[in-house]
Design a protein around this motif. Structure first.
Motif, PDB file in Angstrom:
ATOM      1  N   THR A  96      35.162 -63.107   4.595  1.00  0.00           N
ATOM      2  CA  THR A  96      36.619 -63.259   4.508  1.00  0.00           C
ATOM      3  C   THR A  96      37.003 -64.734   4.394  1.00  0.00           C
ATOM      4  OG1 THR A  96      36.882 -61.245   5.804  1.00  0.00           O
ATOM      5  CG2 THR A  96      38.782 -62.702   5.722  1.00  0.00           C
ATOM      6  N   LEU A  97      36.308 -65.600   5.141  1.00  0.00           N
ATOM      7  CA  LEU A  97      36.610 -67.035   5.093  1.00  0.00           C
ATOM      8  C   LEU A  97      35.533 -67.746   4.273  1.00  0.00           C
ATOM      9  CD1 LEU A  97      37.541 -67.661   8.850  1.00  0.00           C
ATOM     10  CD2 LEU A  97      38.983 -66.775   7.011  1.00  0.00           C
ATOM     11  N   PRO A  98      35.884 -68.881   3.659  1.00  0.00           N
ATOM     12  CA  PRO A  98      34.894 -69.560   2.799  1.00  0.00           C
ATOM     13  C   PRO A  98      33.892 -70.370   3.611  1.00  0.00           C
ATOM     14  CG  PRO A  98      36.980 -70.738   2.776  1.00  0.00           C
ATOM     15  CD  PRO A  98      37.184 -69.552   3.658  1.00  0.00           C
ATOM     16  N   LEU A  99      33.057 -69.722   4.377  1.00  0.00           N
ATOM     17  CA  LEU A  99      32.079 -70.380   5.231  1.00  0.00           C
ATOM     18  C   LEU A  99      30.670 -70.069   4.742  1.00  0.00           C
ATOM     19  CD1 LEU A  99      33.566 -69.389   8.720  1.00  0.00           C
ATOM     20  CD2 LEU A  99      34.160 -71.332   7.277  1.00  0.00           C
ATOM     21  N   LYS A 100      29.774 -70.998   4.989  1.00  0.00           N
ATOM     22  CA  LYS A 100      28.390 -70.795   4.546  1.00  0.00           C
ATOM     23  C   LYS A 100      27.801 -69.526   5.167  1.00  0.00           C
ATOM     24  CE  LYS A 100      24.159 -71.473   3.205  1.00  0.00           C
ATOM     25  NZ  LYS A 100      23.824 -70.967   1.878  1.00  0.00           N
ATOM     26  N   ASN A 101      28.018 -69.361   6.463  1.00  0.00           N
ATOM     27  CA  ASN A 101      27.557 -68.145   7.115  1.00  0.00           C
ATOM     28  C   ASN A 101      28.437 -67.874   8.331  1.00  0.00           C
ATOM     29  OD1 ASN A 101      26.615 -69.868   9.107  1.00  0.00           O
ATOM     30  ND2 ASN A 101      24.545 -69.926   8.259  1.00  0.00           N
ATOM     31  N   GLY A 102      28.141 -66.829   9.063  1.00  0.00           N
ATOM     32  CA  GLY A 102      28.959 -66.490  10.232  1.00  0.00           C
ATOM     33  C   GLY A 102      29.208 -64.993  10.310  1.00  0.00           C
ATOM     34  N   ALA A 103      28.814 -64.420  11.420  1.00  0.00           N
ATOM     35  CA  ALA A 103      29.024 -62.987  11.680  1.00  0.00           C
ATOM     36  C   ALA A 103      28.916 -62.818  13.186  1.00  0.00           C
ATOM     37  CB  ALA A 103      27.950 -62.167  10.975  1.00  0.00           C
ATOM     38  N   TYR A 104      29.471 -61.742  13.717  1.00  0.00           N
ATOM     39  CA  TYR A 104      29.287 -61.526  15.147  1.00  0.00           C
ATOM     40  C   TYR A 104      28.974 -60.073  15.450  1.00  0.00           C
ATOM     41  CZ  TYR A 104      34.345 -60.490  14.866  1.00  0.00           C
ATOM     42  OH  TYR A 104      35.567 -59.995  14.512  1.00  0.00           O
ATOM     43  N   LEU A 105      28.158 -59.949  16.501  1.00  0.00           N
ATOM     44  CA  LEU A 105      27.759 -58.626  16.985  1.00  0.00           C
ATOM     45  C   LEU A 105      28.547 -58.359  18.258  1.00  0.00           C
ATOM     46  CD1 LEU A 105      25.651 -56.226  17.213  1.00  0.00           C
ATOM     47  CD2 LEU A 105      24.228 -57.828  18.508  1.00  0.00           C
ATOM     48  N   CYS A 106      29.134 -57.170  18.374  1.00  0.00           N
ATOM     49  CA  CYS A 106      29.851 -56.793  19.600  1.00  0.00           C
ATOM     50  C   CYS A 106      29.195 -55.559  20.199  1.00  0.00           C
ATOM     51  CB  CYS A 106      31.299 -56.418  19.290  1.00  0.00           C
ATOM     52  SG  CYS A 106      32.362 -57.816  19.193  1.00  0.00           S
ATOM     53  N   LEU A 107      28.953 -55.597  21.489  1.00  0.00           N
ATOM     54  CA  LEU A 107      28.447 -54.425  22.206  1.00  0.00           C
ATOM     55  C   LEU A 107      29.626 -53.801  22.924  1.00  0.00           C
ATOM     56  CD1 LEU A 107      25.495 -54.199  21.692  1.00  0.00           C
ATOM     57  CD2 LEU A 107      25.939 -56.585  22.109  1.00  0.00           C
ATOM     58  N   ASN A 108      29.854 -52.528  22.678  1.00  0.00           N
ATOM     59  CA  ASN A 108      31.057 -51.883  23.215  1.00  0.00           C
ATOM     60  C   ASN A 108      30.735 -50.711  24.134  1.00  0.00           C
ATOM     61  OD1 ASN A 108      32.593 -53.575  21.395  1.00  0.00           O
ATOM     62  ND2 ASN A 108      31.933 -52.223  19.767  1.00  0.00           N
ATOM     63  N   HIS A 109      29.433 -50.517  24.433  1.00  0.00           N
ATOM     64  CA  HIS A 109      29.034 -49.394  25.286  1.00  0.00           C
ATOM     65  C   HIS A 109      28.368 -49.959  26.547  1.00  0.00           C
ATOM     66  CE1 HIS A 109      26.792 -45.931  26.742  1.00  0.00           C
ATOM     67  NE2 HIS A 109      27.542 -45.168  25.966  1.00  0.00           N
ATOM     68  N   PRO A 110      28.741 -49.444  27.751  1.00  0.00           N
ATOM     69  CA  PRO A 110      28.221 -50.040  28.988  1.00  0.00           C
ATOM     70  C   PRO A 110      26.690 -50.142  29.044  1.00  0.00           C
ATOM     71  CG  PRO A 110      29.747 -48.222  29.474  1.00  0.00           C
ATOM     72  CD  PRO A 110      29.664 -48.330  27.995  1.00  0.00           C
TER      73      PRO A 110
END
Ligand SMILES: Cc1ncc(COP(=O)(O)O)c(C=O)c1O
Length: 350
Positions: free
Chosen positions: A158-172
């Protein structure tokens, strides 16, 4: 690299400085790419070699890279032209070896999550939410990328960046495993100077009258399966991180929504069929996806007018050889970019 919960959330902290706190999940980690987030996430699911993961057959081949490196087997379920899973068929594909189902928020649009959650609950399998294209997008008040048991989101798309992503854990359970994880991913810096130079030239092209787009090289359509083994380093580039934390995210959302509306208007009385003919509140679209009869014609039209229209996805080889209906859809789908306002071009061509 070992994370403790106190350092998991640099993105949340920094984005709240931007008065834009889109995280609800408190268990996130910033990495380089969606595929690296997916690999990390699959590791946390503690799957065994030979376990099966259900994936939509309309997906880019690079998601196979983490499956391949962990020895997992992809099983493809089909989606319809609105890009919703054919739920009734999914259940028939679940076996004892099935451990997870991945759904995709295509082009930043949410999926109906309840049916997939019901299936996961009934069969005791994990829901992985692929939100690679849904950064900044919401369903109601909830950000996409927080609906799966684990979710990953790409920032760089979405943004003009070389890289970048995130992982989210949503389960206990997964949060617990994540906090005690001693996983040591492959961590390497990527060279990025040429990338930012190219981005700068593109910015000049978009914001001045210098006709730089005339010197662009025509891109060929990648071959199915060409990215199945393509691995990327795990870490996020420090320049990309800095840029992310200083980005005007609200303007990005506004720009994308405005340009989406302009394309919708442009194609209102045309045989070109938008995949989503309505832009729900909260959605930050990744691109303007349409079905066309003649892909080649529109690619040439884009080339002539300096608009980077592209095909999507680069299908996995197995899908290319075994799912004719999906290949047909791939040959009809095009993505119009939302980075630049199409207003001038549309005025000229109307
Ligand atoms: C839906 C989807 N998931 C995952 C990926 C992989 O993203 P990355 O290139 O950041 O690894 C892509 C890439 O195009 C994608 O479109």
């Amino acid at each position: 690299m070992i994370y403790s919960s106190s350092v998991l959330n640099p993105l949340e902290i920094s984005l709240s400085h931007n008065q834009f706190n889109f995280f609800q999940s408190r268990h996130c980690v910033l990495l380089g790419y969606s595929r690296t987030c997916m690999e990390y996430g699959l590791h946390i699911l503690e799957l065994d070699v030979g376990d099966e993961v259900l994936l939509p057959d309309f997906i880019c081949d690079v998601v196979l890279s983490p499956l391949n490196s962990l020895g997992l087997t992809p099983i493809y379920y089909s989606v319809n032209d609105s890009l919703e899973p054919r739920y009734e068929r999914i259940e028939r594909q679940i076996s004892k070896k099935t451990k997870a189902i991945l759904t995709v928020n295509y082009f930043g649009f949410p999926q109906p999550y309840d049916p997939i959650r019901a299936i996961c609950k009934k069969h005791g399998i994990w829901h992985i939410e692929d939100n690679a294209q849904g950064f900044l997008s919401h369903k109601g008040d909830q950000p996409l990328g927080t609906f799966g048991d684990l979710s990953f989101t790409s920032v760089r798309k979405t943004l003009p960046l070389k890289n970048g992503a995130y992982l989210c854990l949503n389960h206990p359970t997964l949060i617990g495993r994540f906090q005690s994880s001693r996983y040591m991913p492959y961590w390497e810096k990527e060279p990025c100077k040429t990338f930012y130079l190219k981005r700068f030239l593109r910015w000049i092209d978009m914001n001045t009258f210098l006709p730089l787009s005339k010197f662009r090289k025509e891109k060929s359509i990648p071959k199915p399966g060409s990215g199945e083994l393509e691995q990327k380093p795990f870490g996020m580039d420090p320049i990309a991180k800095w840029l992310l934390f200083h980005y005007d995210l609200q303007s990005e959302i506004k720009k994308r929504r405005r340009n989406y509306a302009l394309w919708l208007q442009f194609f209102l009385h045309s045989p070109v069929q938008p995949v989503f003919d309505h832009l729900p509140d909260g959605v930050c679209p990744f691109a303007f996806p349409v079905y066309v009869e003649d892909q080649e014609k529109w690619l040439n039209w884009g080339w002539k007018h300096g608009i980077e229209i592209r095909t999507w996805p680069t299908l996995p080889l197995w899908v290319y050889h075994n799912r004719p209906e999906t290949v047909e859809r791939w040959k009809r789908l095009l993505l119009f970019p939302l980075t630049k306002s199409p207003q001038n071009i549309l005025k000229r061509t109307q």
